[in-house]
Design an enzyme around this catalytic site. Structure first.
Site, mmCIF file in Angstrom:
data_model
loop_
_atom_site.group_PDB
_atom_site.id
_atom_site.type_symbol
_atom_site.label_atom_id
_atom_site.label_comp_id
_atom_site.label_asym_id
_atom_site.label_seq_id
_atom_site.Cartn_x
_atom_site.Cartn_y
_atom_site.Cartn_z
ATOM 1 N N ASP A 50 0.255 -0.764 -5.075
ATOM 2 C CA ASP A 50 -0.904 -0.209 -5.771
ATOM 3 C C ASP A 50 -0.597 1.120 -6.449
ATOM 4 O OD1 ASP A 50 -0.686 1.188 -3.366
ATOM 5 O OD2 ASP A 50 -2.778 0.949 -2.784
ATOM 6 N N ASP A 61 0.845 -1.197 0.000
ATOM 7 C CA ASP A 61 0.000 0.000 0.000
ATOM 8 C C ASP A 61 0.879 1.245 0.000
ATOM 9 O OD1 ASP A 61 -2.183 1.626 0.130
ATOM 10 O OD2 ASP A 61 -2.974 0.829 2.003
ATOM 11 N N CYS A 73 -5.494 4.290 -4.360
ATOM 12 C CA CYS A 73 -5.552 2.924 -3.828
ATOM 13 C C CYS A 73 -6.687 2.092 -4.413
ATOM 14 C CB CYS A 73 -5.673 2.974 -2.304
ATOM 15 S SG CYS A 73 -4.369 3.923 -1.477
#
Length: 457
Positions: free
Chosen positions: A255, A17, A57
């Protein structure tokens, strides 16, 4: 093209992330600690030109899980409240297709997709199922341990393992510079040991100002990445303990770029040029690299191809990367596309991009607006110090970051930091017209709602 090998492999896709490529050991950072990710690169194939198609995201994950661009699957931005973007109900997602291909499917960690019924994982624990989930959602070793029974439960399986690290969290109130903690716990999680970094030793990337606040936040960022890496190592350990590591393809990616200005939520290189590593033990390219252009729209077709069901990827816009796994020297395609529309619901700034090995054209559809700054980036010590000190973002004036022309054209060979916009150069008028035509065709093919802006405005 069907995948190579008589046996269908297990497939594990690890999604970090907000992990930028500038903070991975195998991509050249000498300070950050990523031995487990580096191991995947040493035993697999490292991609030098891998790009997310949107630097937000939820939208990016929607592309990973469908092979469709975010403006096509309609996940235009963040899915959680109050933004509440959501995928179109007719879309067939990767977990549904992998079940159709005969795989057991499992999900662990961050979801960030909606509606959940479109993602029918066999193992699908709630993201926030208990108080312990909330307290330990940054404990990547714990998330890996929760997968031990799944990976030992029979083959073939598909595991979608998503860390919450190294996403921003909240400012550290015990620090005079108030850097974001990036989810780093006050005390190590049970059985774990946190690895801390000296702000004086971190590598300030060229797209940021070298300020004390920036270094303090990079040190926290590195700490979260080290914890993520320990989780990846723990997951590899469970695959080894189950005796399936040599039958498992492991994919590592992020991401979008790091949660710093000029990266996340932008389609400049720090936002979209990301780590991608594929370890396929059936292929003998350990430690190899490829310079072919690939995007996250290629991931779902690749997984289905590896699973022996490439026909299920037929409606997708990406291409399988299996030919590159077979031959890393394959030059691949001439160009790739990226598409960003929203981050937060108030973060409207649609961009469409075409990128070749050398040239990149950014079409800022809403160029008359200021570029919006995501809430966590706006509040960050890095951004506030940059504004307070009157510093540039690396060599880029803050004003040019906030106010952009309709088109930006960069020669990435001569100008890898994207500082010299050539779109207004009469000598490049033909190139701009040609690349803009590619973007228009891409928008038509992908059913982009913003296509009408070429004639409407």
């Amino acid at each position: 093209m069907a995948s190579s090998g008589a046996e269908r492999p297990n497939i594990v896709v690890v999604v970090a992330d907000d992990h930028g490529r500038e903070a991975v050991g195998c991509y050249g950072n000498p300070v950050v600690s990523t031995p487990s990710i580096d191991r995947l690169a040493a035993e697999g194939l490292r991609f030098e030109n891998a790009f997310c198609t949107t630097a937000s995201c939820s939208a990016s994950r929607s592309v990973i899980l469908t092979g469709l661009h975010a403006h096509t699957n309609r996940t235009y931005g963040l899915v959680h409240e109050p933004h509440h973007f959501s995928m179109a109900g007719h879309v067939r997602t990767l977990p549904a297709l992998m079940r159709q291909a005969g795989y057991r499917t499992g999900q662990m960690g961050k979801k960030h997709y909606r509606p959940e019924h479109l993602f029918p994982f066999d193992m699908d624990p709630p993201e926030w199922g208990s108080d312990e989930d909330i307290l330990r959602h940054r404990d990547d070793r714990w998330f890996a341990d929760r997968c031990a029974d799944f990976v030992a439960g029979g083959s073939p399986f598909f595991l979608y393992w998503c860390s919450h690290d190294p996403h921003r969290d909240r400012p550290r109130r015990d620090h005079p510079l108030r850097p974001d903690s990036f989810g780093n716990p006050d005390e190590p999680f049970p059985g774990d040991v946190e690895q801390r970094f000296d702000p004086a030793e971190v590598v300030v990337p060229p797209f940021l100002a070298d300020l004390p606040e920036v270094r303090a936040e990079l040190a926290e960022y590195y700490q979260a990445i080290a914890r993520l890496d320990r989780g990846v190592g723990r997951l590899l350990g469970h695959l080894e303990a189950a005796g399936v590591l040599d039958d498992t393809v492991v994919v590592y990616l992020s991401d979008n770029g790091a949660a710093f200005p000029l990266a996340k939520t932008t389609l400049y290189e720090p936002g979209m040029a990301l780590p991608l590593i594929i370890r396929d033990p059936r292929r003998s390219h350990a430690g190899a690299t490829t310079s072919a252009l690939v995007t996250w729209a290629d991931l779902a077709p690749t997984v289905l191809d590896l699973a022996g069901a490439p026909e299920l990827a037929e409606p997708m816009f990406g291409q399988s990367l299996v030919p590159l796994l077979d031959d890393p020297d394959d030059p691949g395609r001439d160009h790739v596309f990226a598409s960003h529309s929203f981050h937060q619901v108030t973060g409207y700034y649609p961009m469409r991009v075409v990128r070749t090995q050398r040239w990149k054209l950014i079409h800022n559809i809403a160029w008359k607006l200021d570029h919006p700054t995501a809430a966590d980036l706006h509040a960050s010590a890095t951004w506030q110090a940059t504004l307070r000190e009157g510093a540039a973002l690396g060599s880029r004036p803050v004003d040019s970051y906030l106010h952009r022309p309709r088109f930006e054209l960069y020669d990435l060979e001569a100008d890898p930091l994207e500082l010299d916009d050539r779109a207004g150069d009469p000598a490049q008028a033909g190139r701009v017209e040609e690349m803009a035509g590619l973007i228009r065709d891409f928008q038509a093919e992908t059913r982009d709602p913003w296509l009408h802006k070429w004639s409407y405005e």
